[in-house]
Design a protein around this motif. Structure first.
Motif, PDB file in Angstrom:
ATOM      1  N   PRO A  23       0.830  -1.384  -0.205  1.00 35.02           N
ATOM      2  CA  PRO A  23       0.111   0.059   0.210  1.00 35.02           C
ATOM      3  C   PRO A  23       0.929   1.345  -0.065  1.00 35.02           C
ATOM      4  O   PRO A  23       1.607   1.209   0.507  1.00 35.02           O
ATOM      5  CB  PRO A  23      -1.013  -0.090   1.215  1.00 35.02           C
ATOM      6  N   PRO A  24       0.488   2.071  -0.509  1.00 32.18           N
ATOM      7  CA  PRO A  24      -1.153   2.505  -1.632  1.00 32.18           C
ATOM      8  C   PRO A  24      -0.910   2.768  -2.401  1.00 32.18           C
ATOM      9  O   PRO A  24      -2.215   2.425  -3.419  1.00 32.18           O
ATOM     10  CB  PRO A  24      -1.028   3.902  -0.586  1.00 32.18           C
ATOM     11  N   PHE A  25       0.386   1.796  -3.282  1.00 28.68           N
ATOM     12  CA  PHE A  25       0.000   2.467  -4.965  1.00 28.68           C
ATOM     13  C   PHE A  25       0.432   0.723  -5.336  1.00 28.68           C
ATOM     14  O   PHE A  25       0.799   0.747  -4.929  1.00 28.68           O
ATOM     15  CB  PHE A  25       0.977   3.177  -5.101  1.00 28.68           C
ATOM     16  N   TRP A 160       7.967   1.551   6.741  1.00 25.35           N
ATOM     17  CA  TRP A 160       6.149   0.429   7.086  1.00 25.35           C
ATOM     18  C   TRP A 160       5.669   1.856   8.121  1.00 25.35           C
ATOM     19  O   TRP A 160       4.492   1.921   8.233  1.00 25.35           O
ATOM     20  CB  TRP A 160       6.646  -0.600   8.406  1.00 25.35           C
ATOM     21  N   LYS A 161       6.339   2.243   9.239  1.00 25.29           N
ATOM     22  CA  LYS A 161       5.612   3.684  10.101  1.00 25.29           C
ATOM     23  C   LYS A 161       5.008   4.605   9.602  1.00 25.29           C
ATOM     24  O   LYS A 161       3.989   4.822  10.083  1.00 25.29           O
ATOM     25  CB  LYS A 161       6.802   3.757  10.846  1.00 25.29           C
ATOM     26  N   PHE A 162       5.975   4.641   8.086  1.00 25.96           N
ATOM     27  CA  PHE A 162       5.066   6.075   7.412  1.00 25.96           C
ATOM     28  C   PHE A 162       3.662   5.522   6.899  1.00 25.96           C
ATOM     29  O   PHE A 162       2.920   6.283   6.906  1.00 25.96           O
ATOM     30  CB  PHE A 162       5.979   6.762   6.938  1.00 25.96           C
ATOM     31  N   ILE A 163       3.509   3.979   6.763  1.00 26.47           N
ATOM     32  CA  ILE A 163       2.631   4.308   5.110  1.00 26.47           C
ATOM     33  C   ILE A 163       1.669   3.611   6.106  1.00 26.47           C
ATOM     34  O   ILE A 163       0.609   4.171   5.616  1.00 26.47           O
ATOM     35  CB  ILE A 163       2.903   3.246   4.078  1.00 26.47           C
ATOM     36  N   LYS A 164       1.850   3.502   7.917  1.00 24.58           N
ATOM     37  CA  LYS A 164       0.861   2.780   8.183  1.00 24.58           C
ATOM     38  C   LYS A 164      -0.538   4.167   8.504  1.00 24.58           C
ATOM     39  O   LYS A 164      -1.651   4.306   8.612  1.00 24.58           O
ATOM     40  CB  LYS A 164       0.856   2.437   9.355  1.00 24.58           C
ATOM     41  N   LYS A 165       0.422   5.718   8.661  1.00 28.35           N
ATOM     42  CA  LYS A 165       0.233   6.450   9.101  1.00 28.35           C
ATOM     43  C   LYS A 165      -0.476   7.398   7.960  1.00 28.35           C
ATOM     44  O   LYS A 165      -1.115   8.038   7.798  1.00 28.35           O
ATOM     45  CB  LYS A 165       0.878   7.343  10.049  1.00 28.35           C
ATOM     46  N   ALA A 166       0.008   7.217   6.900  1.00 32.82           N
ATOM     47  CA  ALA A 166       0.114   8.450   5.444  1.00 32.82           C
ATOM     48  C   ALA A 166      -0.750   7.504   4.471  1.00 32.82           C
ATOM     49  O   ALA A 166      -1.186   8.590   3.649  1.00 32.82           O
ATOM     50  CB  ALA A 166       1.234   9.178   5.004  1.00 32.82           C
ATOM     51  N   ALA A 167      -0.731   6.151   4.483  1.00 35.73           N
ATOM     52  CA  ALA A 167      -1.293   5.156   3.553  1.00 35.73           C
ATOM     53  C   ALA A 167      -3.017   6.903   2.983  1.00 35.73           C
ATOM     54  O   ALA A 167      -3.491   6.669   2.079  1.00 35.73           O
ATOM     55  CB  ALA A 167      -1.491   4.298   3.468  1.00 35.73           C
ATOM     56  N   PRO A 168      -3.670   6.609   4.057  1.00 37.23           N
ATOM     57  CA  PRO A 168      -5.030   7.651   3.924  1.00 37.23           C
ATOM     58  C   PRO A 168      -5.011   8.572   2.895  1.00 37.23           C
ATOM     59  O   PRO A 168      -5.852   9.052   1.784  1.00 37.23           O
ATOM     60  CB  PRO A 168      -5.442   7.842   4.887  1.00 37.23           C
ATOM     61  N   PHE A 170      -2.826   9.239   0.534  1.00 39.16           N
ATOM     62  CA  PHE A 170      -2.780   9.023  -1.145  1.00 39.16           C
ATOM     63  C   PHE A 170      -4.502   8.387  -1.550  1.00 39.16           C
ATOM     64  O   PHE A 170      -3.822   7.076  -2.375  1.00 39.16           O
ATOM     65  CB  PHE A 170      -1.530   7.733  -1.117  1.00 39.16           C
ATOM     66  N   GLY A 171      -4.610   8.150  -0.460  1.00 37.09           N
ATOM     67  CA  GLY A 171      -6.173   7.066  -0.911  1.00 37.09           C
ATOM     68  C   GLY A 171      -5.928   5.732  -0.668  1.00 37.09           C
ATOM     69  O   GLY A 171      -6.640   4.964  -1.509  1.00 37.09           O
ATOM     70  N   GLY A 172      -5.235   5.685   0.184  1.00 29.57           N
ATOM     71  CA  GLY A 172      -5.052   4.077   0.684  1.00 29.57           C
ATOM     72  C   GLY A 172      -5.189   3.821   1.522  1.00 29.57           C
ATOM     73  O   GLY A 172      -5.691   4.431   2.428  1.00 29.57           O
ATOM     74  N   ASP A 173      -5.335   2.360   1.690  1.00 31.44           N
ATOM     75  CA  ASP A 173      -5.618   2.114   3.559  1.00 31.44           C
ATOM     76  C   ASP A 173      -4.082   0.821   4.239  1.00 31.44           C
ATOM     77  O   ASP A 173      -4.047  -0.001   2.666  1.00 31.44           O
ATOM     78  CB  ASP A 173      -7.056   1.369   3.515  1.00 31.44           C
ATOM     79  N   ALA A 174      -3.297   1.130   4.789  1.00 33.23           N
ATOM     80  CA  ALA A 174      -2.746   0.032   5.288  1.00 33.23           C
ATOM     81  C   ALA A 174      -2.833  -0.556   6.629  1.00 33.23           C
ATOM     82  O   ALA A 174      -1.554  -0.849   7.054  1.00 33.23           O
ATOM     83  CB  ALA A 174      -1.192   0.846   5.109  1.00 33.23           C
ATOM     84  N   ALA A 175      -4.047   0.025   6.911  1.00 35.54           N
ATOM     85  CA  ALA A 175      -4.506  -0.394   8.429  1.00 35.54           C
ATOM     86  C   ALA A 175      -3.691  -1.912   8.968  1.00 35.54           C
ATOM     87  O   ALA A 175      -3.279  -2.208   9.678  1.00 35.54           O
ATOM     88  CB  ALA A 175      -5.899  -0.366   8.969  1.00 35.54           C
ATOM     89  N   ALA A 176      -4.629  -2.866   7.747  1.00 34.13           N
ATOM     90  CA  ALA A 176      -4.239  -4.137   8.063  1.00 34.13           C
ATOM     91  C   ALA A 176      -2.302  -4.649   7.272  1.00 34.13           C
ATOM     92  O   ALA A 176      -2.259  -6.124   7.301  1.00 34.13           O
ATOM     93  CB  ALA A 176      -4.465  -5.637   7.112  1.00 34.13           C
ATOM     94  N   PHE A 177      -1.985  -3.444   7.165  1.00 33.64           N
ATOM     95  CA  PHE A 177      -0.466  -3.627   6.619  1.00 33.64           C
ATOM     96  C   PHE A 177       0.713  -4.478   7.771  1.00 33.64           C
ATOM     97  O   PHE A 177       0.738  -3.645   7.913  1.00 33.64           O
ATOM     98  CB  PHE A 177      -0.047  -2.652   5.967  1.00 33.64           C
ATOM     99  N   PRO A 279      -1.771  15.099   0.349  1.00 35.61           N
ATOM    100  CA  PRO A 279      -2.159  16.386   1.538  1.00 35.61           C
ATOM    101  C   PRO A 279      -2.042  15.352   2.727  1.00 35.61           C
ATOM    102  O   PRO A 279      -2.467  14.535   3.541  1.00 35.61           O
ATOM    103  CB  PRO A 279      -3.422  16.877   1.945  1.00 35.61           C
ATOM    104  N   VAL A 280       0.012  14.988   2.890  1.00 41.89           N
ATOM    105  CA  VAL A 280       0.629  13.525   4.032  1.00 41.89           C
ATOM    106  C   VAL A 280       0.332  15.230   5.569  1.00 41.89           C
ATOM    107  O   VAL A 280       1.139  15.843   5.185  1.00 41.89           O
ATOM    108  CB  VAL A 280       1.436  13.310   3.628  1.00 41.89           C
ATOM    109  N   ASN A 281      -0.202  14.466   6.546  1.00 38.95           N
ATOM    110  CA  ASN A 281       0.518  15.221   7.407  1.00 38.95           C
ATOM    111  C   ASN A 281       1.529  15.735   7.353  1.00 38.95           C
ATOM    112  O   ASN A 281       2.240  14.509   7.821  1.00 38.95           O
ATOM    113  CB  ASN A 281      -0.735  14.207   8.992  1.00 38.95           C
ATOM    114  N   ASN A 282       1.892  17.038   7.917  1.00 38.56           N
ATOM    115  CA  ASN A 282       3.667  16.880   8.367  1.00 38.56           C
ATOM    116  C   ASN A 282       4.703  15.575   9.021  1.00 38.56           C
ATOM    117  O   ASN A 282       5.367  15.783   9.379  1.00 38.56           O
ATOM    118  CB  ASN A 282       3.589  18.226   8.195  1.00 38.56           C
ATOM    119  N   ALA A 283       3.202  15.565  10.417  1.00 34.52           N
ATOM    120  CA  ALA A 283       4.253  15.019  11.244  1.00 34.52           C
ATOM    121  C   ALA A 283       4.824  13.716  11.479  1.00 34.52           C
ATOM    122  O   ALA A 283       6.206  13.445  11.745  1.00 34.52           O
ATOM    123  CB  ALA A 283       2.825  15.441  12.845  1.00 34.52           C
TER     124      ALA A 283
END
Ligand code: A3P
Length: 325
Positions: A23-25, A160-168, A170-177, A279-283
């Motif tokens: 995820p997300p692409f 992995w840490k980034f994509i878990k938070k940032a996937a949404p 990018f229009g994706g979902d990494a909750a289960a990743f 539009p990723v959260n800068n944090a």
């Protein structure tokens, strides 16, 4: 596909190997690298056909989660220190996230076919996640490229840490990743712009061949010797710190301004969102910023497996992620 940086023709993207588990692409394998499909379909062709490089351009290249944000901040603060003294409370980095100051060329093109990079004044500071072999030939010939690299286990954890938070964003979902899934895919080089070892070798070899055109930085060295690595970067960009500036502490002030603690705690980076196409959260771009965090996420067996894959892949290349300097 050749190594000459040729872009994939639109119709060919469909026929390239596809990876949908990251995820997300969706990723497509092109020229030996797993590249986000949207980048390959739109960003890369536009970079090749519509970007006009200038000799004064400086391109910051990085495998994702290797210190891109930090490098963008350092390069911007250094290049613009006359107009924006690093001690100023009103410095652009105090109000703007580094990713909104230094844009990714292929991402701008991927999400907006009318990317207005032509309007930027020289010297332009731009960024890319593309491997060296996928940069347009004219960019490699004309521009200076500074690449930052990071130890693969830490880059993987950070991704992995980034994509878990940032996937949404990018229009994706990494909750289960799971981390195990990310790990297994990365071991196979199946992650955005992977395999990371191949990515690093290309830039490192180019830096050895053409040190005036390509600078190779290591995240771990930057942590260890921030001032020394900043001076290398400044020299490479053609804006070396003078003795007088050194005495006035200008280089130290740049290091301080761009430190993780300082950037992370700025309001714009605590609560702001990317103004660009993503539009990723800068944090999400600021976490621990240390070397060795992998040990909190990987078993010794996992670490050994990845280390061995990297070691085998790098055999005979002359490159190592661990600096011998
Ligand atoms: P961790 O997730 O290990 O903490 P990128 O900028 O390429 O996306 O990389 C993100 C990584 O760089 C994150 O690593 C993040 O914490 C770290 N980082 C961001 N800004 C930094 C800074 N100013 N100094 C040091 N590390 C920084």
């Amino acid at each position: 596909m050749d190594q000459g940086g040729a872009a994939a023709p639109e119709m060919e993207v469909e026929s390239l190997p596809l990876e949908t588990r990251c995820p997300p692409f969706p990723l497509r394998q092109y020229n030996g690298f797993w590249i986000p499909e949207i980048t390959l379909r739109r960003g890369v062709p536009a970079f090749h056909s519509r970007f006009t490089p200038r000799p004064s351009d400086i391109i910051l290249a990085s495998f994702p989660k290797s210190g891109t944000t930090w490098l963008k901040a350092l390069a911007f603060a250094t290049l613009n220190r006359a107009a924006h003294p690093p001690t100023s409370e009103d410095h652009p980095l105090c109000r703007t996230n580094p990713h909104d100051i230094v844009r990714f060329v292929e991402i701008d093109f991927a999400f907006s076919q009318s990317a207005d990079l032509e309007a930027l004044p020289s010297p332009r500071l731009l960024a890319t996640h593309l491997p060296y072999s996928l940069l347009p030939e004219r960019v490699r010939e004309t521009c200076r490229v500074a690449c930052v690299s990071r130890e693969p286990k830490d880059a993987l954890v950070s991704w992995w840490k980034f994509i878990k938070k940032a996937a949404p964003a990018f229009g994706g979902d990494a909750a289960a990743f799971t981390f195990q899934e990310a790990f297994d895919l990365s071991c196979d080089g199946r992650c955005p712009y992977g395999p990371q070892w191949r990515y690093a070798v290309e830039y490192w070899e180019a830096s050895v061949r053409r040190p005036d055109k390509v600078l190779f930085l290591r995240y771990e060295e930057m942590l260890r010797e921030p001032r020394g690595e900043l001076k290398r970067l400044a020299e490479f960009m053609g804006c070396e710190f003078s003795v007088e500036e050194e005495e006035r502490g200008v280089a130290d002030a740049v290091v301080e301004l761009c430190s993780l603690d300082r950037l992370k705690n700025m309001e714009v980076n605590r609560n702001g969102r990317g103004k660009g196409k993503l539009p990723v959260n800068n944090a999400n771009f600021f976490r621990k910023g240390v070397a060795g965090d992998w040990s909190n996420h990987m078993s010794p067996e996992m670490a050994q497996r990845l280390d061995k894959i990297v070691e085998d892949a790098l055999q005979g290349s002359g490159f190592s992620f661990i600096s011998s300097a």
